[in-house]
Scaffold this motif. Sequence first.
Motif, PDB file in Angstrom:
ATOM      1  N   GLY A  85       0.814  -1.204   0.000  1.00  0.00           N
ATOM      2  CA  GLY A  85       0.000   0.000   0.000  1.00  0.00           C
ATOM      3  C   GLY A  85       0.851   1.259   0.000  1.00  0.00           C
ATOM      4  N   THR A  86       0.193   2.392   0.253  1.00  0.00           N
ATOM      5  CA  THR A  86       0.853   3.693   0.231  1.00  0.00           C
ATOM      6  C   THR A  86       1.152   4.161   1.646  1.00  0.00           C
ATOM      7  N   ILE A  87       2.409   4.436   1.895  1.00  0.00           N
ATOM      8  CA  ILE A  87       2.861   4.943   3.183  1.00  0.00           C
ATOM      9  C   ILE A  87       3.079   6.445   3.023  1.00  0.00           C
ATOM     10  N   ASN A  88       2.422   7.251   3.849  1.00  0.00           N
ATOM     11  CA  ASN A  88       2.515   8.706   3.696  1.00  0.00           C
ATOM     12  C   ASN A  88       2.476   9.392   5.057  1.00  0.00           C
ATOM     13  N   HIS A  89       2.481  10.723   5.036  1.00  0.00           N
ATOM     14  CA  HIS A  89       2.480  11.486   6.288  1.00  0.00           C
ATOM     15  C   HIS A  89       1.222  11.228   7.107  1.00  0.00           C
ATOM     16  N   GLY A  90       0.120  11.005   6.438  1.00  0.00           N
ATOM     17  CA  GLY A  90      -1.134  10.811   7.156  1.00  0.00           C
ATOM     18  C   GLY A  90      -1.200   9.526   7.949  1.00  0.00           C
ATOM     19  N   ASN A  91      -0.371   8.534   7.592  1.00  0.00           N
ATOM     20  CA  ASN A  91      -0.439   7.262   8.331  1.00  0.00           C
ATOM     21  C   ASN A  91       0.898   6.868   8.956  1.00  0.00           C
ATOM     22  N   THR A  92       1.781   7.858   9.154  1.00  0.00           N
ATOM     23  CA  THR A  92       3.082   7.572   9.767  1.00  0.00           C
ATOM     24  C   THR A  92       3.285   8.457  10.991  1.00  0.00           C
ATOM     25  N   THR A  93       3.071   7.871  12.159  1.00  0.00           N
ATOM     26  CA  THR A  93       3.210   8.601  13.410  1.00  0.00           C
ATOM     27  C   THR A  93       4.358   8.025  14.234  1.00  0.00           C
ATOM     28  N   LYS A  94       4.769   8.775  15.226  1.00  0.00           N
ATOM     29  CA  LYS A  94       5.802   8.310  16.149  1.00  0.00           C
ATOM     30  C   LYS A  94       5.236   7.224  17.044  1.00  0.00           C
ATOM     31  N   VAL A  95       6.023   6.186  17.276  1.00  0.00           N
ATOM     32  CA  VAL A  95       5.689   5.120  18.212  1.00  0.00           C
ATOM     33  C   VAL A  95       6.871   4.973  19.164  1.00  0.00           C
ATOM     34  N   SER A  96       6.581   4.757  20.434  1.00  0.00           N
ATOM     35  CA  SER A  96       7.644   4.660  21.433  1.00  0.00           C
ATOM     36  C   SER A  96       7.833   3.227  21.906  1.00  0.00           C
ATOM     37  N   GLY A  97       9.031   2.932  22.348  1.00  0.00           N
ATOM     38  CA  GLY A  97       9.332   1.614  22.883  1.00  0.00           C
ATOM     39  C   GLY A  97      10.815   1.478  23.169  1.00  0.00           C
ATOM     40  N   GLY A 119       8.613  -4.677  -0.094  1.00  0.00           N
ATOM     41  CA  GLY A 119       7.288  -4.508  -0.663  1.00  0.00           C
ATOM     42  C   GLY A 119       6.740  -5.826  -1.168  1.00  0.00           C
ATOM     43  N   VAL A 120       5.454  -6.060  -0.950  1.00  0.00           N
ATOM     44  CA  VAL A 120       4.802  -7.304  -1.354  1.00  0.00           C
ATOM     45  C   VAL A 120       3.456  -6.998  -1.987  1.00  0.00           C
ATOM     46  N   GLY A 121       2.799  -8.032  -2.494  1.00  0.00           N
ATOM     47  CA  GLY A 121       1.448  -7.897  -3.016  1.00  0.00           C
ATOM     48  C   GLY A 121       1.350  -6.905  -4.155  1.00  0.00           C
ATOM     49  N   ILE A 141      16.493  -3.167   2.327  1.00  0.00           N
ATOM     50  CA  ILE A 141      15.291  -2.524   1.784  1.00  0.00           C
ATOM     51  C   ILE A 141      15.128  -3.016   0.353  1.00  0.00           C
ATOM     52  N   ARG A 142      13.970  -3.624   0.040  1.00  0.00           N
ATOM     53  CA  ARG A 142      13.780  -4.221  -1.282  1.00  0.00           C
ATOM     54  C   ARG A 142      12.360  -3.975  -1.789  1.00  0.00           C
ATOM     55  N   ASN A 143      12.259  -3.834  -3.110  1.00  0.00           N
ATOM     56  CA  ASN A 143      10.982  -3.875  -3.821  1.00  0.00           C
ATOM     57  C   ASN A 143      10.000  -2.802  -3.355  1.00  0.00           C
ATOM     58  N   VAL A 144      10.489  -1.579  -3.166  1.00  0.00           N
ATOM     59  CA  VAL A 144       9.616  -0.464  -2.784  1.00  0.00           C
ATOM     60  C   VAL A 144       9.881   0.725  -3.701  1.00  0.00           C
ATOM     61  N   THR A 145       8.912   1.622  -3.774  1.00  0.00           N
ATOM     62  CA  THR A 145       9.038   2.897  -4.472  1.00  0.00           C
ATOM     63  C   THR A 145       9.043   4.017  -3.446  1.00  0.00           C
ATOM     64  N   ILE A 146      10.001   4.944  -3.577  1.00  0.00           N
ATOM     65  CA  ILE A 146      10.051   6.114  -2.696  1.00  0.00           C
ATOM     66  C   ILE A 146      10.081   7.340  -3.598  1.00  0.00           C
ATOM     67  N   GLY A 355      14.283  -2.027 -10.659  1.00  0.00           N
ATOM     68  CA  GLY A 355      13.125  -1.336 -10.115  1.00  0.00           C
ATOM     69  C   GLY A 355      12.200  -2.234  -9.325  1.00  0.00           C
ATOM     70  N   ALA A 356      11.239  -1.602  -8.669  1.00  0.00           N
ATOM     71  CA  ALA A 356      10.239  -2.324  -7.886  1.00  0.00           C
ATOM     72  C   ALA A 356       9.216  -2.980  -8.810  1.00  0.00           C
ATOM     73  N   ASN A 357       8.568  -4.001  -8.284  1.00  0.00           N
ATOM     74  CA  ASN A 357       7.461  -4.672  -8.968  1.00  0.00           C
ATOM     75  C   ASN A 357       7.881  -5.306 -10.291  1.00  0.00           C
ATOM     76  N   THR A 358       9.099  -5.818 -10.356  1.00  0.00           N
ATOM     77  CA  THR A 358       9.581  -6.538 -11.528  1.00  0.00           C
ATOM     78  C   THR A 358       9.749  -8.024 -11.237  1.00  0.00           C
TER      79      THR A 358
END
Length: 367
Positions: A85-97, A119-121, A141-146, A355-358
């Motif tokens: 799927g799409t990873i963006n600012h709207g779904n990337t928050t800080k997590v603590s641990g 990246g999969v699927g 890091i493999r098979n992703v688009t940035i 490239g990704a998705n090949t």
Amino acid sequence: MKRAVARRIPAVVAAVALATSAGAALAVSPASAAAGAATGYASQNGGTTGGQGGVTVRATTGTQIHQALCGRAAKDTPITIEVEGTINHGNTTKVSGDSCETAAGVIELKRIGNVTIIGVGGGAVFDQLGIHIRESRNIIIRNVTIRNVKKSGSPTSNGGDAIGMEKNVRNVWVDHVDLLASGGESEGYDGLFDMKDNTQYVTLSYSTLRNSGRGGLVGSSESDRSNGFITYHHNLYRDIDSRTPLLRGGTAHMYNNHYAGLRESGINSRAGAKAKVDNNYFEDSHDALGTFYTDEAGYWQVSGNTFDNVTWSSPDEETNPAGPDPRSTTTVSIPYGHALDQTACVPGIVSRTAGANTGMKESDGRC
């Protein structure tokens, strides 16, 4: 006709649950890392295996990626994070641990180790969101688009780098990724693939870097010479102004890459850097190889390259192009085995495999 070989991701087995510090539960399995092995300098210094041997987690948001990192028993507990799927600012928050140091608006791999992001699927797209690797080791890091990561304007992420590595980073393999921008520095973008402050043993393979002012650098300044042992192979650099890459000190090996539409300069070896440049295909470009924009010389060893419609500047105090008749100015010993494809075949091989998705296809040595 060249036949490419596809590598397959192993099936997920025996699903369990990983409780994260944020209270979420993500599906995981004790599967090994995705098929394939690190090549080039990433195979040295003990090798790069990422999350091999650990659990496998599926993530569809940046927050879930951070949750997976934070939910590990320790900062070096192996983990493979399958992203779709799409990873963006709207779904990337800080997590603590205790096993992570994350931040909002960037995928933060800080002071950790033994991680694979793949990246999969239907594919994984990091939209205007960069990946930052700091004081970490054994990362894949493999098979992703940035794409379209900005340092100015809105939104900003990772200092404008698609993938940025800094401060005591060791053993990173980036493979079958697409890195792209929609312009150069004046449009708010920086580098696609940057390394600085003692980053070593890195390989970029079977990837595309496109439409950017800056392909990437090794060393942030003429005095930052602690980086090196970088391999670039079977990559496409297309429509880039400069830095494919810019090398300040250290050693790099470029082989079987396709460079097209380099508008200002290409491989810029300077400040004592040594570049081994084998069986690459350069076309429709300017100043494909040399030392540029400085009087601190770099060096190169060249073999088997094709320069197709490449133009060269005249030498001056801050310009030392390798062409129009490139000759070696140093020698570089490569400690790993590698097979060189025929240079004339490189554009076709790279177009089918990079490239990704090949299907994570690789060269099988035939044209």
